[in-house]
Design a protein around this motif. Structure first.
Motif, PDB file in Angstrom:
ATOM      1  N   LEU A  32       0.824  -1.207   0.000  1.00  0.00           N
ATOM      2  CA  LEU A  32       0.000   0.000   0.000  1.00  0.00           C
ATOM      3  C   LEU A  32       0.858   1.257   0.000  1.00  0.00           C
ATOM      4  N   ARG A  33       1.993   1.206   0.670  1.00  0.00           N
ATOM      5  CA  ARG A  33       2.914   2.348   0.667  1.00  0.00           C
ATOM      6  C   ARG A  33       3.411   2.616  -0.740  1.00  0.00           C
ATOM      7  N   GLU A 104     -10.155   0.166 -10.565  1.00  0.00           N
ATOM      8  CA  GLU A 104     -11.282  -0.740 -10.378  1.00  0.00           C
ATOM      9  C   GLU A 104     -11.815  -0.609  -8.961  1.00  0.00           C
ATOM     10  N   ALA A 105     -13.139  -0.638  -8.824  1.00  0.00           N
ATOM     11  CA  ALA A 105     -13.750  -0.554  -7.500  1.00  0.00           C
ATOM     12  C   ALA A 105     -13.223  -1.669  -6.609  1.00  0.00           C
ATOM     13  N   GLN A 106     -12.928  -1.339  -5.365  1.00  0.00           N
ATOM     14  CA  GLN A 106     -12.435  -2.281  -4.359  1.00  0.00           C
ATOM     15  C   GLN A 106     -11.004  -2.748  -4.608  1.00  0.00           C
ATOM     16  N   SER A 107     -10.352  -2.229  -5.641  1.00  0.00           N
ATOM     17  CA  SER A 107      -8.938  -2.573  -5.839  1.00  0.00           C
ATOM     18  C   SER A 107      -8.106  -1.883  -4.767  1.00  0.00           C
ATOM     19  N   ASP A 108      -6.888  -2.352  -4.549  1.00  0.00           N
ATOM     20  CA  ASP A 108      -6.015  -1.730  -3.555  1.00  0.00           C
ATOM     21  C   ASP A 108      -5.726  -0.283  -3.923  1.00  0.00           C
ATOM     22  N   ALA A 110      -7.780   1.777  -5.483  1.00  0.00           N
ATOM     23  CA  ALA A 110      -8.968   2.555  -5.127  1.00  0.00           C
ATOM     24  C   ALA A 110      -9.071   2.743  -3.623  1.00  0.00           C
ATOM     25  N   VAL A 111      -8.750   1.701  -2.873  1.00  0.00           N
ATOM     26  CA  VAL A 111      -8.776   1.780  -1.405  1.00  0.00           C
ATOM     27  C   VAL A 111      -7.770   2.815  -0.919  1.00  0.00           C
ATOM     28  N   MET A 112      -6.587   2.809  -1.498  1.00  0.00           N
ATOM     29  CA  MET A 112      -5.546   3.736  -1.074  1.00  0.00           C
ATOM     30  C   MET A 112      -5.900   5.167  -1.439  1.00  0.00           C
ATOM     31  N   LEU A 113      -6.439   5.369  -2.629  1.00  0.00           N
ATOM     32  CA  LEU A 113      -6.837   6.713  -3.036  1.00  0.00           C
ATOM     33  C   LEU A 113      -7.931   7.250  -2.116  1.00  0.00           C
ATOM     34  N   ASP A 114      -8.880   6.405  -1.762  1.00  0.00           N
ATOM     35  CA  ASP A 114      -9.943   6.837  -0.850  1.00  0.00           C
ATOM     36  C   ASP A 114      -9.355   7.221   0.505  1.00  0.00           C
ATOM     37  N   ALA A 115      -8.389   6.436   0.985  1.00  0.00           N
ATOM     38  CA  ALA A 115      -7.745   6.756   2.259  1.00  0.00           C
ATOM     39  C   ALA A 115      -7.000   8.085   2.186  1.00  0.00           C
ATOM     40  N   MET A 116      -6.405   8.364   1.047  1.00  0.00           N
ATOM     41  CA  MET A 116      -5.687   9.623   0.876  1.00  0.00           C
ATOM     42  C   MET A 116      -6.651  10.805   0.868  1.00  0.00           C
ATOM     43  N   THR A 165       1.585  14.441  12.196  1.00  0.00           N
ATOM     44  CA  THR A 165       1.666  13.840  10.874  1.00  0.00           C
ATOM     45  C   THR A 165       0.288  13.764  10.246  1.00  0.00           C
ATOM     46  N   ARG A 166       0.264  13.505   8.953  1.00  0.00           N
ATOM     47  CA  ARG A 166      -1.007  13.300   8.253  1.00  0.00           C
ATOM     48  C   ARG A 166      -1.215  11.796   8.123  1.00  0.00           C
ATOM     49  N   LEU A 167      -2.357  11.327   8.616  1.00  0.00           N
ATOM     50  CA  LEU A 167      -2.627   9.897   8.654  1.00  0.00           C
ATOM     51  C   LEU A 167      -3.465   9.449   7.471  1.00  0.00           C
ATOM     52  N   LEU A 168      -3.073   8.318   6.893  1.00  0.00           N
ATOM     53  CA  LEU A 168      -3.871   7.618   5.893  1.00  0.00           C
ATOM     54  C   LEU A 168      -4.305   6.303   6.523  1.00  0.00           C
ATOM     55  N   THR A 169      -5.591   5.975   6.412  1.00  0.00           N
ATOM     56  CA  THR A 169      -6.095   4.758   7.048  1.00  0.00           C
ATOM     57  C   THR A 169      -6.819   3.908   6.012  1.00  0.00           C
ATOM     58  N   PRO A 170      -6.077   3.023   5.323  1.00  0.00           N
ATOM     59  CA  PRO A 170      -6.676   2.208   4.264  1.00  0.00           C
ATOM     60  C   PRO A 170      -7.354   0.946   4.776  1.00  0.00           C
ATOM     61  N   GLY A 171      -7.402   0.765   6.078  1.00  0.00           N
ATOM     62  CA  GLY A 171      -8.005  -0.439   6.647  1.00  0.00           C
ATOM     63  C   GLY A 171      -7.886  -0.409   8.157  1.00  0.00           C
TER      64      GLY A 171
END
Length: 239
Positions: A32-33, A104-108, A110-116, A165-171
């Protein structure tokens, strides 16, 4: 300014959808990083040179069109503000990028972008090491616990230390957006003096969500000696 104390909670373990071993969790984090790094690189294409210079000037890192950097790593603070913040009447670069991204929906990805896009600036107190990997920290403003995965911080930070810091929470776990500041409570006064008066007199929970808070924290840190304690660690091939 008084700070709220987080309620004591049990140290949470990895969720059912998370790998259970240190090796597997780190592999997930590093995957994810890497996605976040690629997205950051793409988002920067949506930011003009003038916009970057404006952020640099506000941080005291540029005069006119000339950058005044003691270390090239200081540009990461400029990038952070340019990617994740914008005045109320303008769109953020991360949101402009999201409109054109075709994941793609639910792809890693997409998940990471949403977290950002849902990132939060936070002041964290390191509480202890997580049982498997990473750190357990307390977001002292939002009164919540955070499972923070960061290879460099895990190896270098002591319990009781503070970081902004700025937090990203992908899960289940969170990670930093890329930059952080060793934080000291004494920094709150000069930080609040940089903010508009109506904002500086607000509750800290409101202040920290304002885009100008991160800017003020970075500016105070970069102007002082606190950043002498900061360094970036290259992630080894094997962990």
């Amino acid at each position: 300014m008084a700070l709220p104390l987080a309620q004591q909670q049990s140290i949470f373990a990895s969720g059912a959808d998370m790998p259970s071993t240190r090796k597997d969790i780190l592999a997930r984090y590093l995957h994810l990083r890497e996605i976040s790094k690629k997205v950051h690189e793409e988002v920067l294409k949506y930011i003009s040179t003038d916009a970057l210079l404006n952020h640099a000037r506000r941080l005291g890192l540029a005069q006119g069109k000339t950058l005044l950097l003691e270390d090239m790593d200081e540009m990461y603070y400029v990038y952070d503000l340019a990617i994740y913040t914008a005045p109320a009447d303008r769109s953020r670069a991360i949101d402009r990028y999201a409109k054109s991204a075709r994941f793609e929906a639910q792809s890693d990805e997409a998940v990471m972008l949403d977290a950002m896009r849902r990132s939060q600036f936070a002041i964290l107190m390191i509480e202890q090491r997580h049982d498997e990997v990473g750190l357990i920290a307390t977001d002292i403003v939002r009164n919540s616990k955070v499972w923070l995965l960061d290879v460099g911080l895990e190896s270098s930070m002591d319990d009781g230390e503070l970081i902004a810091t700025r937090l990203l929470t992908p899960g289940t776990f969170s990670m930093t957006a890329g930059v952080m500041v060793p934080f000291e409570i004494e920094m709150l006064d000069p930080v609040c003096r940089l903010l508009p008066q109506h904002l500086g007199n607000s509750r800290l929970s409101r202040i920290v969500d304002d885009r100008r808070f991160a800017e003020a924290v970075y500016k105070v840190a970069l102007a002082g000696s606190v950043m002498d304690r900061m360094g970036y660690l290259d992630i080894p091939d094997r962990l």
